[in-house]
Design a protein around this motif. Structure first.
Motif, PDB file in Angstrom:
ATOM      1  N   SER A 116       0.834  -1.214   0.000  1.00  0.00           N
ATOM      2  CA  SER A 116       0.000   0.000   0.000  1.00  0.00           C
ATOM      3  C   SER A 116       0.864   1.258   0.000  1.00  0.00           C
ATOM      4  O   SER A 116       0.544   2.225  -0.691  1.00  0.00           O
ATOM      5  N   ALA A 117       1.945   1.237   0.769  1.00  0.00           N
ATOM      6  CA  ALA A 117       2.846   2.401   0.804  1.00  0.00           C
ATOM      7  C   ALA A 117       3.490   2.622  -0.564  1.00  0.00           C
ATOM      8  O   ALA A 117       3.568   3.766  -1.047  1.00  0.00           O
ATOM      9  N   LEU A 118       3.917   1.541  -1.203  1.00  0.00           N
ATOM     10  CA  LEU A 118       4.502   1.677  -2.537  1.00  0.00           C
ATOM     11  C   LEU A 118       3.464   2.148  -3.556  1.00  0.00           C
ATOM     12  O   LEU A 118       3.769   2.950  -4.443  1.00  0.00           O
ATOM     13  N   GLY A 119       2.233   1.670  -3.432  1.00  0.00           N
ATOM     14  CA  GLY A 119       1.153   2.162  -4.296  1.00  0.00           C
ATOM     15  C   GLY A 119       0.885   3.640  -4.076  1.00  0.00           C
ATOM     16  O   GLY A 119       0.643   4.387  -5.035  1.00  0.00           O
ATOM     17  N   THR A 120       0.947   4.070  -2.815  1.00  0.00           N
ATOM     18  CA  THR A 120       0.758   5.493  -2.503  1.00  0.00           C
ATOM     19  C   THR A 120       1.852   6.326  -3.146  1.00  0.00           C
ATOM     20  O   THR A 120       1.577   7.373  -3.755  1.00  0.00           O
ATOM     21  N   ILE A 121       3.088   5.861  -3.043  1.00  0.00           N
ATOM     22  CA  ILE A 121       4.211   6.591  -3.650  1.00  0.00           C
ATOM     23  C   ILE A 121       4.040   6.650  -5.165  1.00  0.00           C
ATOM     24  O   ILE A 121       4.238   7.711  -5.778  1.00  0.00           O
ATOM     25  N   ALA A 122       3.641   5.537  -5.762  1.00  0.00           N
ATOM     26  CA  ALA A 122       3.420   5.517  -7.216  1.00  0.00           C
ATOM     27  C   ALA A 122       2.333   6.512  -7.616  1.00  0.00           C
ATOM     28  O   ALA A 122       2.469   7.227  -8.618  1.00  0.00           O
ATOM     29  N   LEU A 123       1.274   6.590  -6.822  1.00  0.00           N
ATOM     30  CA  LEU A 123       0.201   7.548  -7.138  1.00  0.00           C
ATOM     31  C   LEU A 123       0.645   8.995  -6.905  1.00  0.00           C
ATOM     32  O   LEU A 123       0.230   9.898  -7.649  1.00  0.00           O
TER      33      LEU A 123
ATOM     34  N   LEU B 285      -4.084  15.767 -11.992  1.00  0.00           N
ATOM     35  CA  LEU B 285      -4.387  16.213 -10.631  1.00  0.00           C
ATOM     36  C   LEU B 285      -5.462  15.341  -9.984  1.00  0.00           C
ATOM     37  O   LEU B 285      -5.455  15.121  -8.778  1.00  0.00           O
ATOM     38  N   SER B 286      -6.362  14.802 -10.808  1.00  0.00           N
ATOM     39  CA  SER B 286      -7.447  13.987 -10.257  1.00  0.00           C
ATOM     40  C   SER B 286      -6.947  12.702  -9.599  1.00  0.00           C
ATOM     41  O   SER B 286      -7.674  12.081  -8.824  1.00  0.00           O
ATOM     42  N   PHE B 287      -5.716  12.318  -9.864  1.00  0.00           N
ATOM     43  CA  PHE B 287      -5.168  11.121  -9.223  1.00  0.00           C
ATOM     44  C   PHE B 287      -4.945  11.317  -7.724  1.00  0.00           C
ATOM     45  O   PHE B 287      -4.594  10.375  -7.025  1.00  0.00           O
ATOM     46  N   ILE B 288      -5.190  12.509  -7.242  1.00  0.00           N
ATOM     47  CA  ILE B 288      -5.124  12.742  -5.802  1.00  0.00           C
ATOM     48  C   ILE B 288      -6.232  11.954  -5.091  1.00  0.00           C
ATOM     49  O   ILE B 288      -6.076  11.561  -3.938  1.00  0.00           O
ATOM     50  N   VAL B 289      -7.342  11.694  -5.775  1.00  0.00           N
ATOM     51  CA  VAL B 289      -8.456  10.945  -5.168  1.00  0.00           C
ATOM     52  C   VAL B 289      -8.041   9.514  -4.819  1.00  0.00           C
ATOM     53  O   VAL B 289      -8.161   9.106  -3.660  1.00  0.00           O
ATOM     54  N   PRO B 290      -7.524   8.713  -5.769  1.00  0.00           N
ATOM     55  CA  PRO B 290      -7.081   7.370  -5.372  1.00  0.00           C
ATOM     56  C   PRO B 290      -5.877   7.414  -4.428  1.00  0.00           C
ATOM     57  O   PRO B 290      -5.687   6.501  -3.627  1.00  0.00           O
ATOM     58  N   THR B 291      -5.083   8.479  -4.506  1.00  0.00           N
ATOM     59  CA  THR B 291      -3.954   8.613  -3.575  1.00  0.00           C
ATOM     60  C   THR B 291      -4.461   8.692  -2.147  1.00  0.00           C
ATOM     61  O   THR B 291      -3.923   8.037  -1.241  1.00  0.00           O
ATOM     62  N   ILE B 292      -5.516   9.462  -1.935  1.00  0.00           N
ATOM     63  CA  ILE B 292      -6.109   9.577  -0.596  1.00  0.00           C
ATOM     64  C   ILE B 292      -6.621   8.202  -0.136  1.00  0.00           C
ATOM     65  O   ILE B 292      -6.419   7.804   1.011  1.00  0.00           O
ATOM     66  N   CYS B 293      -7.250   7.470  -1.050  1.00  0.00           N
ATOM     67  CA  CYS B 293      -7.735   6.117  -0.709  1.00  0.00           C
ATOM     68  C   CYS B 293      -6.577   5.218  -0.314  1.00  0.00           C
ATOM     69  O   CYS B 293      -6.657   4.472   0.668  1.00  0.00           O
ATOM     70  N   TYR B 294      -5.501   5.284  -1.063  1.00  0.00           N
ATOM     71  CA  TYR B 294      -4.328   4.468  -0.760  1.00  0.00           C
ATOM     72  C   TYR B 294      -3.718   4.847   0.589  1.00  0.00           C
ATOM     73  O   TYR B 294      -3.251   3.984   1.335  1.00  0.00           O
ATOM     74  N   VAL B 295      -3.701   6.132   0.895  1.00  0.00           N
ATOM     75  CA  VAL B 295      -3.176   6.571   2.202  1.00  0.00           C
ATOM     76  C   VAL B 295      -4.020   5.969   3.326  1.00  0.00           C
ATOM     77  O   VAL B 295      -3.483   5.513   4.347  1.00  0.00           O
ATOM     78  N   ILE B 296      -5.321   5.947   3.150  1.00  0.00           N
ATOM     79  CA  ILE B 296      -6.211   5.365   4.172  1.00  0.00           C
ATOM     80  C   ILE B 296      -5.929   3.875   4.347  1.00  0.00           C
ATOM     81  O   ILE B 296      -5.813   3.380   5.468  1.00  0.00           O
ATOM     82  N   VAL B 297      -5.798   3.148   3.242  1.00  0.00           N
ATOM     83  CA  VAL B 297      -5.518   1.708   3.312  1.00  0.00           C
ATOM     84  C   VAL B 297      -4.149   1.470   3.959  1.00  0.00           C
ATOM     85  O   VAL B 297      -3.998   0.601   4.819  1.00  0.00           O
ATOM     86  N   THR B 298      -3.156   2.256   3.561  1.00  0.00           N
ATOM     87  CA  THR B 298      -1.816   2.117   4.134  1.00  0.00           C
ATOM     88  C   THR B 298      -1.837   2.376   5.635  1.00  0.00           C
ATOM     89  O   THR B 298      -1.252   1.608   6.417  1.00  0.00           O
TER      90      THR B 298
END
Length: 131
Positions: A16-23, A99-112
């Motif tokens: 999840s952390a790596l996915g967050t960084i990728a996003l 910029l809209s990729f901030i939305v899944p980034t927030i989701c990934y931060v929550i999961v992480t």
């Protein structure tokens, strides 16, 4: 392979952390690296869904409710329908798909964050069991 050597929560936290960084790279970098990072995000999330599903069902103490728990987890897929709509709305409002990729980034931060704290709880339980 990784879960044979490490705890489920640790693997999920790292992926999840790596996915967050990728996003974050997808959202902020303005060249082809952003496209590759978006593709890498799928790589990091791919193993997470089935692992989260199985891990969550393992947490059900009264096995009579495993089927009901599984149904609730499957219904959580609705987020996969809602979040892209929100991302599209952010893209329309901001005029920027990137910029809209901030939305899944927030989701990934929550999961992480969730799996980080669950991993810490697992470590605490292991330490108590040893004592």
């Amino acid at each position: 392979l990784l879960m044979n050597r490490f705890s489920v929560t640790k693997v999920l936290t790292v992926f999840s952390a790596l996915g967050t960084i990728a996003l974050l790279i997808t959202t902020t970098v303005t060249n082809m690296t952003a496209v590759y990072a978006a593709i890498a995000t799928s790589f990091f999330f791919g193993p997470e869904w089935p692992t989260i599903y199985a891990h969550t069902l393992d947490k059900v103490e009264d096995k009579r409710f495993t089927e009901t728990a599984g149904a609730f987890i499957v219904m959580a897929i609705v987020g996969g329908a809602v979040i892209p709509a929100i991302q599209g709305l952010v893209s329309d409002i901001s005029g920027s798909m990137q910029l809209s990729f901030i939305v899944p980034t927030i989701c990934y931060v929550i999961v992480t964050t969730y799996f980080y704290f669950e991993h810490r709880l697992d470590i605490s339980k292991q330490k108590l069991a040893i004592k």
